[in-house]
Design a protein around this motif. Sequence first.
Motif, PDB file in Angstrom:
ATOM      1  N   LEU A  25       0.850  -1.189   0.000  1.00 46.74           N
ATOM      2  CA  LEU A  25       0.000   0.000   0.000  1.00 46.74           C
ATOM      3  C   LEU A  25       0.887   1.241   0.000  1.00 46.74           C
ATOM      4  O   LEU A  25       1.873   1.308   0.735  1.00 46.74           O
ATOM      5  N   GLU A  26       0.528   2.230  -0.820  1.00 45.08           N
ATOM      6  CA  GLU A  26       1.322   3.447  -0.935  1.00 45.08           C
ATOM      7  C   GLU A  26       0.497   4.635  -0.446  1.00 45.08           C
ATOM      8  O   GLU A  26      -0.435   5.084  -1.115  1.00 45.08           O
ATOM      9  N   PHE A  27       0.839   5.104   0.748  1.00 44.57           N
ATOM     10  CA  PHE A  27       0.111   6.222   1.355  1.00 44.57           C
ATOM     11  C   PHE A  27       0.847   7.536   1.104  1.00 44.57           C
ATOM     12  O   PHE A  27       2.060   7.644   1.341  1.00 44.57           O
ATOM     13  N   ASP A  28       0.102   8.533   0.650  1.00 43.34           N
ATOM     14  CA  ASP A  28       0.623   9.894   0.673  1.00 43.34           C
ATOM     15  C   ASP A  28       0.462  10.435   2.085  1.00 43.34           C
ATOM     16  O   ASP A  28      -0.626  10.352   2.670  1.00 43.34           O
ATOM     17  N   VAL A  29       1.549  10.968   2.629  1.00 49.94           N
ATOM     18  CA  VAL A  29       1.508  11.484   3.998  1.00 49.94           C
ATOM     19  C   VAL A  29       1.351  13.002   3.948  1.00 49.94           C
ATOM     20  O   VAL A  29       2.254  13.704   3.456  1.00 49.94           O
ATOM     21  N   PRO A  30       0.222  13.489   4.394  1.00 51.84           N
ATOM     22  CA  PRO A  30       0.008  14.943   4.357  1.00 51.84           C
ATOM     23  C   PRO A  30       1.089  15.693   5.135  1.00 51.84           C
ATOM     24  O   PRO A  30       1.552  15.236   6.185  1.00 51.84           O
ATOM     25  N   LEU A  31       1.483  16.858   4.614  1.00 53.63           N
ATOM     26  CA  LEU A  31       2.504  17.671   5.252  1.00 53.63           C
ATOM     27  C   LEU A  31       2.061  18.079   6.653  1.00 53.63           C
ATOM     28  O   LEU A  31       0.941  18.542   6.860  1.00 53.63           O
ATOM     29  N   GLY A  32       2.932  17.872   7.611  1.00 53.80           N
ATOM     30  CA  GLY A  32       2.635  18.272   8.989  1.00 53.80           C
ATOM     31  C   GLY A  32       1.963  17.190   9.828  1.00 53.80           C
ATOM     32  O   GLY A  32       1.818  17.353  11.040  1.00 53.80           O
ATOM     33  N   SER A  33       1.555  16.082   9.181  1.00 55.71           N
ATOM     34  CA  SER A  33       0.904  15.008   9.939  1.00 55.71           C
ATOM     35  C   SER A  33       1.952  14.041  10.477  1.00 55.71           C
ATOM     36  O   SER A  33       3.064  13.932   9.948  1.00 55.71           O
ATOM     37  N   ASN A  34       1.592  13.346  11.509  1.00 57.43           N
ATOM     38  CA  ASN A  34       2.495  12.366  12.123  1.00 57.43           C
ATOM     39  C   ASN A  34       1.706  11.078  12.395  1.00 57.43           C
ATOM     40  O   ASN A  34       1.340  10.790  13.536  1.00 57.43           O
ATOM     41  N   PRO A  35       1.429  10.289  11.344  1.00 56.77           N
ATOM     42  CA  PRO A  35       0.614   9.073  11.517  1.00 56.77           C
ATOM     43  C   PRO A  35       1.297   8.072  12.437  1.00 56.77           C
ATOM     44  O   PRO A  35       2.517   7.926  12.416  1.00 56.77           O
ATOM     45  N   ASP A  36       0.467   7.389  13.234  1.00 55.60           N
ATOM     46  CA  ASP A  36       1.028   6.429  14.201  1.00 55.60           C
ATOM     47  C   ASP A  36       0.475   5.014  14.061  1.00 55.60           C
ATOM     48  O   ASP A  36       0.919   4.108  14.757  1.00 55.60           O
ATOM     49  N   SER A  37      -0.497   4.796  13.163  1.00 55.96           N
ATOM     50  CA  SER A  37      -1.021   3.433  12.985  1.00 55.96           C
ATOM     51  C   SER A  37      -1.669   3.275  11.619  1.00 55.96           C
ATOM     52  O   SER A  37      -2.018   4.260  10.953  1.00 55.96           O
ATOM     53  N   VAL A  38      -1.814   2.014  11.237  1.00 59.69           N
ATOM     54  CA  VAL A  38      -2.489   1.653   9.991  1.00 59.69           C
ATOM     55  C   VAL A  38      -3.631   0.705  10.339  1.00 59.69           C
ATOM     56  O   VAL A  38      -3.450  -0.245  11.111  1.00 59.69           O
ATOM     57  N   LEU A  39      -4.802   0.946   9.778  1.00 62.74           N
ATOM     58  CA  LEU A  39      -5.963   0.086  10.003  1.00 62.74           C
ATOM     59  C   LEU A  39      -6.341  -0.577   8.688  1.00 62.74           C
ATOM     60  O   LEU A  39      -6.606   0.102   7.695  1.00 62.74           O
ATOM     61  N   LEU A  40      -6.364  -1.921   8.690  1.00 58.63           N
ATOM     62  CA  LEU A  40      -6.821  -2.688   7.536  1.00 58.63           C
ATOM     63  C   LEU A  40      -8.231  -3.195   7.801  1.00 58.63           C
ATOM     64  O   LEU A  40      -8.503  -3.770   8.861  1.00 58.63           O
ATOM     65  N   GLU A  41      -9.115  -3.010   6.844  1.00 56.59           N
ATOM     66  CA  GLU A  41     -10.500  -3.485   6.957  1.00 56.59           C
ATOM     67  C   GLU A  41     -10.854  -4.235   5.683  1.00 56.59           C
ATOM     68  O   GLU A  41     -10.659  -3.729   4.585  1.00 56.59           O
ATOM     69  N   ILE A  42     -11.372  -5.439   5.855  1.00 57.87           N
ATOM     70  CA  ILE A  42     -11.733  -6.249   4.694  1.00 57.87           C
ATOM     71  C   ILE A  42     -12.879  -7.188   5.039  1.00 57.87           C
ATOM     72  O   ILE A  42     -12.928  -7.750   6.137  1.00 57.87           O
ATOM     73  N   ASP A  43     -13.814  -7.328   4.116  1.00 59.79           N
ATOM     74  CA  ASP A  43     -14.915  -8.281   4.250  1.00 59.79           C
ATOM     75  C   ASP A  43     -14.573  -9.484   3.376  1.00 59.79           C
ATOM     76  O   ASP A  43     -14.536  -9.373   2.146  1.00 59.79           O
ATOM     77  N   ILE A  44     -14.330 -10.615   4.022  1.00 63.79           N
ATOM     78  CA  ILE A  44     -13.968 -11.837   3.306  1.00 63.79           C
ATOM     79  C   ILE A  44     -15.109 -12.836   3.434  1.00 63.79           C
ATOM     80  O   ILE A  44     -15.361 -13.372   4.521  1.00 63.79           O
ATOM     81  N   ALA A  45     -15.807 -13.034   2.335  1.00 67.35           N
ATOM     82  CA  ALA A  45     -16.892 -14.037   2.280  1.00 67.35           C
ATOM     83  C   ALA A  45     -17.941 -13.818   3.365  1.00 67.35           C
ATOM     84  O   ALA A  45     -18.479 -14.772   3.923  1.00 67.35           O
ATOM     85  N   GLY A  46     -18.187 -12.563   3.691  1.00 65.09           N
ATOM     86  CA  GLY A  46     -19.197 -12.244   4.696  1.00 65.09           C
ATOM     87  C   GLY A  46     -18.675 -12.071   6.103  1.00 65.09           C
ATOM     88  O   GLY A  46     -19.437 -11.778   7.016  1.00 65.09           O
ATOM     89  N   PHE A  47     -17.371 -12.230   6.291  1.00 66.46           N
ATOM     90  CA  PHE A  47     -16.754 -12.088   7.614  1.00 66.46           C
ATOM     91  C   PHE A  47     -15.891 -10.829   7.633  1.00 66.46           C
ATOM     92  O   PHE A  47     -14.953 -10.704   6.841  1.00 66.46           O
ATOM     93  N   GLN A  48     -16.217  -9.926   8.516  1.00 68.95           N
ATOM     94  CA  GLN A  48     -15.486  -8.662   8.610  1.00 68.95           C
ATOM     95  C   GLN A  48     -14.233  -8.840   9.463  1.00 68.95           C
ATOM     96  O   GLN A  48     -14.299  -9.361  10.577  1.00 68.95           O
TER      97      GLN A  48
END
Length: 261
Positions: free
Chosen positions: A225-248
């Motif tokens: 995954l290629e994230f653009d990091v907004p100027l001045g932000s300091n991200p501290d985590s990544v959240l992955l969300e996916i629905d696989i065959a009806g299971f979140q």
Amino acid sequence: MATRTKALHVSVASVNFIIFILAFTSIYPFPAGDFKIDLPSPNEIIWDYDSGVVTVTAPFSVDNGGFYDVDDLELRYEVTNYTGALIAQDMIDLGTMKAGAVTDGEIEFSFDLLELYNEGLTWMVFNDDLLSFVVEVSCFYTMKLVEFDARYSISIPWDALIQEVEVEDVRFDTGSMQLLVDYRVVTSDILSNDAVLTASLLEGSSVVSEISETVRLGRIHTGTLEFDVPLGSNPDSVLLEIDIAGFQVDVSYTIPAGVVP
């Protein structure tokens, strides 16, 4: 008188011999293995998944290698998982089998994995398991003079439907000024089609960047995954969300200090 008595003894002996032969030929095929049930090996099981429902097709064969026909042949089966939860049970009526005949059939059943999940039985969604097949066979033999009952069992491995959803590595590319997130999604080969993975870059509880990517199911899928990091932000985590065959599935990953300059 002596002659008639001797003849009677001979007749009784003949009848006893016939009874002995009848009993022997009735019972012999079972311990000798001439009458046998062949249950499937793991690689013979056919799995199918559709809209939360798993369908299992397990071939079997019955070989009546004995001397007499078999009547009222019935197979009763019960399937449970590692935790002891009942998955399926039923009876198959095979009727009469001629001596020397071989009958092929299938044990086919379905269970609603999504329903089990909603009831709190989540184990088989995220964990490997063993499905225990217990098959009870009953029939009559030798013109219904002899009843035969046997119990067979076999365990079939079950691969977790969703095996991995995880972030493998995070690094910052100073050339593109992007945060690169390597991820991995592993799902059972009974799944097919695609799922949409949504990834959010967070600073605290605020989303600073979000992207989506298509994930192929039924295999090991890796991507970056290629994230653009907004100027001045300091991200501290990544959240992955996916629905696989009806299971979140939601997976949170903490970005190590110092990765984002």
